[in-house]
Every structure is written in structure tokens, then in C-alpha cells.
Write a protein that holds these residues in place. Structure first.
Motif, PDB file in Angstrom:
ATOM      1  N   PHE A  25       0.824  -1.208   0.000  1.00 40.01           N
ATOM      2  CA  PHE A  25       0.000   0.000   0.000  1.00 40.01           C
ATOM      3  C   PHE A  25       0.858   1.258   0.000  1.00 40.01           C
ATOM      4  CE2 PHE A  25      -3.052   3.063   1.587  1.00 40.01           C
ATOM      5  CZ  PHE A  25      -4.281   2.601   1.125  1.00 40.01           C
ATOM      6  N   LEU A  38      -2.196  11.163   1.238  1.00 40.16           N
ATOM      7  CA  LEU A  38      -3.663  11.053   1.305  1.00 40.16           C
ATOM      8  C   LEU A  38      -4.295  11.408  -0.038  1.00 40.16           C
ATOM      9  CD1 LEU A  38      -4.402  12.450   4.877  1.00 40.16           C
ATOM     10  CD2 LEU A  38      -4.467  10.072   4.100  1.00 40.16           C
ATOM     11  N   VAL A  41      -4.036   8.338  -2.184  1.00 40.18           N
ATOM     12  CA  VAL A  41      -4.967   7.268  -1.798  1.00 40.18           C
ATOM     13  C   VAL A  41      -6.381   7.586  -2.256  1.00 40.18           C
ATOM     14  CG1 VAL A  41      -5.984   5.983   0.140  1.00 40.18           C
ATOM     15  CG2 VAL A  41      -3.585   6.688   0.247  1.00 40.18           C
ATOM     16  N   ARG A  45     -12.081   9.567  -5.263  1.00 39.03           N
ATOM     17  CA  ARG A  45     -12.863   8.619  -4.466  1.00 39.03           C
ATOM     18  C   ARG A  45     -14.015   9.261  -3.686  1.00 39.03           C
ATOM     19  NH1 ARG A  45      -9.217   5.983  -5.908  1.00 39.03           N
ATOM     20  NH2 ARG A  45      -8.587   3.941  -5.371  1.00 39.03           N
ATOM     21  N   ARG A  51     -13.052  13.877   6.776  1.00 43.37           N
ATOM     22  CA  ARG A  51     -12.473  12.558   7.030  1.00 43.37           C
ATOM     23  C   ARG A  51     -10.964  12.593   6.760  1.00 43.37           C
ATOM     24  NH1 ARG A  51     -11.787   7.689   9.528  1.00 43.37           N
ATOM     25  NH2 ARG A  51     -10.534   6.383   8.184  1.00 43.37           N
ATOM     26  N   VAL A  55      -8.015  11.744   9.354  1.00 42.35           N
ATOM     27  CA  VAL A  55      -7.001  10.709   9.141  1.00 42.35           C
ATOM     28  C   VAL A  55      -5.601  11.314   9.154  1.00 42.35           C
ATOM     29  CG1 VAL A  55      -6.169   8.934   7.538  1.00 42.35           C
ATOM     30  CG2 VAL A  55      -8.613   9.228   7.898  1.00 42.35           C
ATOM     31  N   TYR A  59      -1.987  10.281  11.432  1.00 46.58           N
ATOM     32  CA  TYR A  59      -0.585  10.162  11.016  1.00 46.58           C
ATOM     33  C   TYR A  59       0.301  11.125  11.813  1.00 46.58           C
ATOM     34  CZ  TYR A  59      -1.788   6.973   7.243  1.00 46.58           C
ATOM     35  OH  TYR A  59      -2.225   5.876   6.544  1.00 46.58           O
ATOM     36  N   SER A  66       4.021   6.602   8.819  1.00 48.49           N
ATOM     37  CA  SER A  66       3.363   5.301   8.968  1.00 48.49           C
ATOM     38  C   SER A  66       4.428   4.235   9.189  1.00 48.49           C
ATOM     39  CB  SER A  66       2.590   4.962   7.705  1.00 48.49           C
ATOM     40  OG  SER A  66       2.325   3.573   7.673  1.00 48.49           O
ATOM     41  N   SER A 124      -2.035  -8.174   1.223  1.00 41.40           N
ATOM     42  CA  SER A 124      -3.458  -8.086   1.451  1.00 41.40           C
ATOM     43  C   SER A 124      -4.016  -9.461   1.120  1.00 41.40           C
ATOM     44  CB  SER A 124      -4.020  -7.016   0.521  1.00 41.40           C
ATOM     45  OG  SER A 124      -5.405  -6.969   0.625  1.00 41.40           O
ATOM     46  N   SER A 130     -10.795  -3.285  -3.244  1.00 40.52           N
ATOM     47  CA  SER A 130      -9.688  -2.603  -2.570  1.00 40.52           C
ATOM     48  C   SER A 130      -8.514  -3.519  -2.277  1.00 40.52           C
ATOM     49  CB  SER A 130     -10.142  -2.062  -1.210  1.00 40.52           C
ATOM     50  OG  SER A 130     -10.667  -0.782  -1.334  1.00 40.52           O
ATOM     51  N   TYR A 135      -5.212  -3.705  -6.740  1.00 44.04           N
ATOM     52  CA  TYR A 135      -3.777  -3.976  -6.903  1.00 44.04           C
ATOM     53  C   TYR A 135      -3.504  -4.499  -8.311  1.00 44.04           C
ATOM     54  CZ  TYR A 135      -2.822  -3.296  -1.928  1.00 44.04           C
ATOM     55  OH  TYR A 135      -2.675  -2.746  -0.683  1.00 44.04           O
ATOM     56  N   HIS A 194     -10.642  -4.207   8.013  1.00 40.87           N
ATOM     57  CA  HIS A 194     -10.959  -2.903   7.428  1.00 40.87           C
ATOM     58  C   HIS A 194     -12.398  -2.928   6.921  1.00 40.87           C
ATOM     59  CE1 HIS A 194     -10.347   0.820   5.299  1.00 40.87           C
ATOM     60  NE2 HIS A 194      -9.040   0.804   5.497  1.00 40.87           N
ATOM     61  N   SER A 247     -14.574   4.772   6.130  1.00 41.62           N
ATOM     62  CA  SER A 247     -14.295   6.033   5.442  1.00 41.62           C
ATOM     63  C   SER A 247     -15.529   6.395   4.624  1.00 41.62           C
ATOM     64  CB  SER A 247     -13.043   5.849   4.578  1.00 41.62           C
ATOM     65  OG  SER A 247     -12.821   6.963   3.784  1.00 41.62           O
ATOM     66  N   HIS A 285       0.266  -1.698  10.770  1.00 33.50           N
ATOM     67  CA  HIS A 285       0.329  -0.370  10.157  1.00 33.50           C
ATOM     68  C   HIS A 285      -0.662   0.566  10.838  1.00 33.50           C
ATOM     69  CE1 HIS A 285      -3.106  -1.817   7.990  1.00 33.50           C
ATOM     70  NE2 HIS A 285      -2.405  -2.766   7.428  1.00 33.50           N
ATOM     71  N   MET A 286      -0.956   1.697  10.197  1.00 36.75           N
ATOM     72  CA  MET A 286      -1.682   2.768  10.885  1.00 36.75           C
ATOM     73  C   MET A 286      -3.068   2.344  11.371  1.00 36.75           C
ATOM     74  SD  MET A 286      -1.293   5.679  12.128  1.00 36.75           S
ATOM     75  CE  MET A 286       0.144   6.483  11.435  1.00 36.75           C
ATOM     76  N   GLU A 287      -3.777   1.540  10.577  1.00 40.22           N
ATOM     77  CA  GLU A 287      -5.103   1.076  11.015  1.00 40.22           C
ATOM     78  C   GLU A 287      -5.010   0.342  12.349  1.00 40.22           C
ATOM     79  OE1 GLU A 287      -4.373   1.416   7.971  1.00 40.22           O
ATOM     80  OE2 GLU A 287      -6.176   2.028   6.893  1.00 40.22           O
TER      81      GLU A 287
HETATM   82  C1  HT9 Z   1      -9.868  -3.399   2.391  1.00 41.15           C
HETATM   83  C2  HT9 Z   1      -8.825  -2.363   2.736  1.00 41.15           C
HETATM   84  C3  HT9 Z   1      -7.562  -2.583   3.257  1.00 41.15           C
HETATM   85  C4  HT9 Z   1      -6.949  -3.902   3.650  1.00 41.15           C
HETATM   86  C5  HT9 Z   1      -6.258  -4.528   2.498  1.00 41.15           C
HETATM   87  C6  HT9 Z   1      -4.947  -3.868   2.141  1.00 41.15           C
HETATM   88  O1  HT9 Z   1      -4.040  -3.838   2.980  1.00 41.15           O
HETATM   89  O2  HT9 Z   1      -4.828  -3.349   1.010  1.00 41.15           O
HETATM   90  C7  HT9 Z   1      -6.930  -1.307   3.394  1.00 41.15           C
HETATM   91  C8  HT9 Z   1      -5.614  -1.121   3.849  1.00 41.15           C
HETATM   92  C9  HT9 Z   1      -4.991   0.100   4.094  1.00 41.15           C
HETATM   93  N1  HT9 Z   1      -5.560   1.343   4.037  1.00 41.15           N
HETATM   94  C10 HT9 Z   1      -4.609   2.264   4.360  1.00 41.15           C
HETATM   95  C11 HT9 Z   1      -4.816   3.660   4.384  1.00 41.15           C
HETATM   96  C12 HT9 Z   1      -5.944   4.297   3.913  1.00 41.15           C
HETATM   97  N2  HT9 Z   1      -7.071   3.730   3.387  1.00 41.15           N
HETATM   98  C13 HT9 Z   1      -7.986   4.711   3.021  1.00 41.15           C
HETATM   99  C14 HT9 Z   1      -9.231   4.533   2.425  1.00 41.15           C
HETATM  100  C15 HT9 Z   1      -9.857   3.297   2.144  1.00 41.15           C
HETATM  101  N3  HT9 Z   1      -9.376   2.044   2.456  1.00 41.15           N
HETATM  102  C16 HT9 Z   1     -10.267   1.082   1.974  1.00 41.15           C
HETATM  103  C17 HT9 Z   1     -10.128  -0.295   2.091  1.00 41.15           C
HETATM  104  C18 HT9 Z   1      -8.982  -0.941   2.577  1.00 41.15           C
HETATM  105  N4  HT9 Z   1      -7.802  -0.334   2.985  1.00 41.15           N
HETATM  106  C19 HT9 Z   1     -11.343   1.786   1.330  1.00 41.15           C
HETATM  107  C20 HT9 Z   1     -12.519   1.113   0.640  1.00 41.15           C
HETATM  108  C21 HT9 Z   1     -11.091   3.153   1.445  1.00 41.15           C
HETATM  109  C22 HT9 Z   1     -11.923   4.292   0.887  1.00 41.15           C
HETATM  110  C23 HT9 Z   1     -11.277   4.927  -0.296  1.00 41.15           C
HETATM  111  C24 HT9 Z   1     -11.109   3.996  -1.473  1.00 41.15           C
HETATM  112  O3  HT9 Z   1     -12.121   3.569  -2.055  1.00 41.15           O
HETATM  113  O4  HT9 Z   1      -9.940   3.678  -1.803  1.00 41.15           O
HETATM  114  C25 HT9 Z   1      -7.377   5.975   3.314  1.00 41.15           C
HETATM  115  C26 HT9 Z   1      -8.002   7.327   3.010  1.00 41.15           C
HETATM  116  C27 HT9 Z   1      -8.425   8.019   4.254  1.00 41.15           C
HETATM  117  C28 HT9 Z   1      -9.577   7.291   4.936  1.00 41.15           C
HETATM  118  O5  HT9 Z   1     -10.694   7.580   4.537  1.00 41.15           O
HETATM  119  O6  HT9 Z   1      -9.309   6.472   5.811  1.00 41.15           O
HETATM  120  C29 HT9 Z   1      -6.130   5.727   3.885  1.00 41.15           C
HETATM  121  C30 HT9 Z   1      -5.142   6.736   4.400  1.00 41.15           C
HETATM  122  C31 HT9 Z   1      -3.359   1.588   4.616  1.00 41.15           C
HETATM  123  C32 HT9 Z   1      -2.028   2.265   4.982  1.00 41.15           C
HETATM  124  C33 HT9 Z   1      -1.888   2.326   6.460  1.00 41.15           C
HETATM  125  C34 HT9 Z   1      -0.653   3.059   6.877  1.00 41.15           C
HETATM  126  O7  HT9 Z   1      -0.347   4.136   6.339  1.00 41.15           O
HETATM  127  O8  HT9 Z   1       0.032   2.551   7.777  1.00 41.15           O
HETATM  128  C35 HT9 Z   1      -3.607   0.250   4.465  1.00 41.15           C
HETATM  129  C36 HT9 Z   1      -2.634  -0.891   4.610  1.00 41.15           C
END
Ligand code: HT9
Ligand code: FE2
Length: 391
Positions: A25, A38, A41, A45, A51, A55, A59, A66, A124, A130, A135, A194, A247, A285-287
Motif C-alpha cells: 500500500f 492522502l 490514496v 474517491r 475525514r 485521518v 498520522y 506510517s 493483502s 480494494s 492492486y 478494514h 471512510s 500499520h496505521m489502522e
Molecule cells: C480493504 C482495505 C484494506 C486492507 C487490504 C490492504 O491492505 O490493502 C486497506 C488497507 C490500508 N488502508 C490504508 C490507508 C488508507 N485507506 C484509506 C481509504 C480506504 N481504504 C479502503 C479499504 C482498505 N484499505 C477503502 C474502501 C477506502 C476508501 C477509499 C477507497 O475507495 O480507496 C485511506 C483514506 C483516508 C480514509 O478515509 O481512511 C487511507 C489513508 C493503509 C495504509 C496504512 C498506513 O499508512 O500505515 C492500508 C494498509
């Protein structure tokens, strides 16, 4: 992994691959990176500005950095050592969706290094747009128009690989052991992943299988982990699947319950303790460090609910060996050989190539690598040499 049948039946021949690519990611590495990250990402979207500001604060609580990139560096080191020890001489590359090193740059370097065909391990484990198809779209984008691009194969989903499940079992056991004696036996296991929009979950996996693969896969491995824990402790802890990191716009339904609401409910029901198991994530990670260790732990503390967070697979040697197992397995398959595919639970081992209609893009259909899709005619010319297998 000595009791894993796949280890015994396969050898260390990894032809036709001449590289392994770790696909992840990405995350910001300092305060100035947070906003551009951000933006990467969330481009296109429709994530509300509030939001994003929220987020961004998560960080900045951690110095704008992160942990995810360092965790991937550790995984790379562990993978290289594991492969070397197994007698596999294969370069391991790393590329991200949202931050440096970007997949596009990594693929260009691989092409320049003369890599012809690489296996891709994505950080993942589950099906959904997602967590899988996006990917695959990113891989397409990274090779599009790249002269001499290597051919890429994505290693199969591994949520039910014993090398992923077993470290989670041990993590739950350790977290339970860390709870006070008088509340341990009554503890619930809250498996956390997530959240995604309901529509994205409905579209996950092939529609012929009814969709909903994202949730179904989590429930399957959560059952396995709970049963394995019961084998070790003699106690079947009640378990649930809950969600974090919602989100998107408020009027769009996402998977629930949220982990914080769930903790309140458990407390209200008189449950004496909880172990949160971040089974949806492969590293802290951050989550994990914000949504669980900071926010959910605060909720639990306010409630007076004893809570522990189980460790993620990270660089557990069994998880690292699982990557090798998947690589060797796929190489054997690509050479036309027979393999024993390791899998626990009721889903069975996942496919090597995602079906064409799997995990459709919620916005617009885009070309993606590593599926059984025929390459769309409008794009075929720009991506020479990729595998095209029509289901
Ligand atoms: C299923 C899933 C995984 C798990 C699978 C995988 O690992 O891939 C995952 C992982 C992660 N998500 C991450 C960070 C973010 N995800 C966001 C936003 C989103 N995630 C989504 C889904 C997922 N996300 C979705 C549907 C969105 C909405 C926007 C869109 O449709 O894309 C946003 C935007 C802000 C917010 O709204 O939160 C951020 C910053 C980081 C990095 C953490 C770090 O920095 O340590 C990681 C590993
Ligand atoms: Fe995310």
C-alpha cells in the motif's frame, strides 16, 4: 513449516520466475508526506474533506510517519534470508500503490535489470476491489507502455494458508495469557478487519458465487483460529467479526459493527474481557496502531473493559515461509506440475487467476493484470507480453 505437506511435495525450482515482487500500500515517511499521500490514496474517491483531516491527524500523532514501509523493509529482509536459506536465488523487489517506491518505478527498474517474469506477493490476504482487484489494476498501470516489462503473476489469496492462520492462533493465545486471570475464561475474540462499502463486499469474489467473498473469507479463517485456540486452551471463546477504519460519505453504508460500538455492546452484555484480533491486516500499520491500539483501546479503558490486541503475522517465520510456499507452488503450476495446496478452513485453496468478473471496480471497469480476463482490445497494444488466459 515442517508439517506442511506442500513443503514436502514441492522442490525449490522456481522457474519460470526470475524475480519476486512485494506489492503493498505504501505510507508517508514524514510530516510533509502526509497530505500528498492522502491525495494519492483518495484521488477520485469522493472522501469528505473532514475525514481526510481526521485521518491526517492520526498520522501526525505518530510524527507523520506510517510504520508500513519499515514493516515491508523488514519483510523484504526476512524473505531474502528465507529464500537464501532454502537455496532459492531470486531477487526480491518492492513496489507500492500509494508511496515511494511506486510500482511504476519498480517495474521500470525490473525491466532495466532484465527481469522477464515475476511472481507478485500482495500484502493483502482477501478478495475485494480494494484488497485485490485494485492492486491488479495498479500492476496494469505500472507496466502499461513499459518497454520490456516483465510478465507478472499474482500469488493466490492466502487468508486461509496455515502460515497466515497459525501465527494468528499464537497471537491470540499470547493475548489471552496476558489478560488478568479472573477475566480470561470469559473473554470474547473480536476479529477486526478494514470496513468497506457494503456494495464492495457484495461485489467481492465472482458474482456466480453470490459475491460477499470478503466477509465470508474472514468468517472462515476466524472460525479456524477460534477452533485452534480452543484446542490449545480447552475453551471455545465466543467470537465475532467487526470492522474498523470506516471512510467514505456518511450516507453510503459500510460494513458494521464498528469495533468501538462492539466493545460497548460487549461491556453492556456483561462480557468480562476482549481480545481484538486484527485478522484483516498482515502488519501493524496505521489502522492497527491508531484505530485499534489508540482509539479502540481508549474506548475499552473508558468502559473499564479489559482488552488486549493480538499481534499481526508481520515477519513471523511461518508467514515468511508461506510466501516461499506460494511462490514454489505457483512456479510448479506454471511448469505444468502437480502441487498440494496448503489451506485450512472450509473455503479451500484459492485460484491462481481471478475470474474475469471477480471483485468488480465500483466506479468503472479498468484493465487489470493477473486475471483470466482477455486483455481489452483498446489496451492490448500498450501492454505486450502479459499473460492472457481466457477462462
Ligand atoms: C480493504 C482495505 C484494506 C486492507 C487490504 C490492504 O491492505 O490493502 C486497506 C488497507 C490500508 N488502508 C490504508 C490507508 C488508507 N485507506 C484509506 C481509504 C480506504 N481504504 C479502503 C479499504 C482498505 N484499505 C477503502 C474502501 C477506502 C476508501 C477509499 C477507497 O475507495 O480507496 C485511506 C483514506 C483516508 C480514509 O478515509 O481512511 C487511507 C489513508 C493503509 C495504509 C496504512 C498506513 O499508512 O500505515 C492500508 C494498509
Ligand atoms: Fe484503507
Amino acid at each position: 513449516m515442517s508439517n506442511d505437506p506442500a513443503d514436502v511435495l514441492t522442490d525449490v525450482d522456481v522457474t519460470p520466475y526470475d524475480a519476486l515482487l512485494l506489492v503493498s500500500f505504501g505510507g508517508p515517511e514524514g510530516p510533509d508526506d502526509v497530505v500528498p499521500f492522502l491525495e494519492n490514496v483518495t484521488r477520485g474517491r469522493g472522501i469528505p474533506r473532514e475525514r481526510l483531516e481526521e485521518v491526517g491527524k492520526h498520522y501526525h500523532l505518530f510524527g507523520g510517519r506510517s510504520p508500513i514501509n519499515d514493516q515491508n523493509r523488514d519483510l523484504l529482509t526476512a524473505l531474502r534470508a528465507d529464500l537464501a536459506e532454502a537455496g532459492i536465488d531470486l531477487p526480491v523487489y518492492w513496489g507500492n500503490r500509494n508511496w515511494d517506491p511506486y510500482l511504476k518505478d519498480t517495474l521500470a527498474r525490473m525491466a532495466a535489470d532484465g527481469v522477464t517474469r515475476a511472481a507478485c506477493f500482495v500484502t493483502s490476504a482477501y478478495s475485494s476491489w480494494s484488497s485485490c482487484r485494485q492492486y491488479r489494476e495498479n500492476l496494469w498501470d505500472a507496466v502499461e507502455g513499459l518497454e520490456g516489462a516483465p510478465r507478472l503473476d499474482k500469488l493466490r489469496h492466502y487468508f486461509n494458508h496455515p502460515g497466515f492462520a497459525e501465527p494468528n492462533v499464537d497471537a491470540v493465545l499470547a493475548a489471552l495469557a496476558d489478560l488478568p486471570d479472573d477475566v480470561r475464561d470469559g473473554a470474547h475474540l473480536a476479529f477486526v478487519t478494514h470496513s468497506i462499502p457494503l456494495s464492495m463486499n457484495d461485489a467481492s469474489g465472482p458474482p456466480e458465487q453470490g459475491g460477499g467473498a470478503y466477509v465470508r473469507q474472514h468468517l472462515d479463517v476466524a472460525d479456524v483460529i477460534t477452533r485452534r485456540v480452543a484446542e490449545e486452551t480447552g475453551r471455545t471463546h465466543p467470537h465475532e467479526l467487526v470492522f474498523c477504519s470506516r471512510s467514505g460519505a456518511p450516507h453510503i453504508p459500510w460494513l458494521e459493527p464498528d469495533v468501538n460500538d462492539h466493545l460497548e455492546k460487549l461491556h453492556g452484555d456483561g462480557v468480562p474481557a476482549v481480545v481484538m484480533v486484527p485478522v484483516g491486516f498482515v502488519s501493524d500499520h496505521m489502522e492497527v496502531i491508531y484505530d485499534l491500539d489508540t482509539e479502540a483501546m481508549e474506548t475499552a479503558a473508558e468502559l473499564g473493559l479489559p482488552a488486549r490486541r493480538a499481534a499481526t503475522a508481520g515477519t513471523d517465520p511461518r508467514f515468511v515461509a508461506a510466501v516461499r510456499d506460494l511462490l514454489v507452488e505457483r512456479a510448479t503450476v506454471e511448469r505444468g506440475g502437480e502441487v498440494a495446496r496448503a489451506a485450512v478452513g472450509s473455503t479451500g485453496p484459492m485460484w491462481d487467476r481471478c475470474p474475469r468478473t471477480c471483485c468488480s471496480n465500483p466506479r468503472a471497469e479498468r484493465p487489470a493484470l493477473c486475471g483470466s480476463d482477455p486483455v481489452p482490445a483498446y489496451a492490448a497494444a500498450t501492454v505486450p507480453g502479459q499473460a492472457v488466459v481466457v477462462a
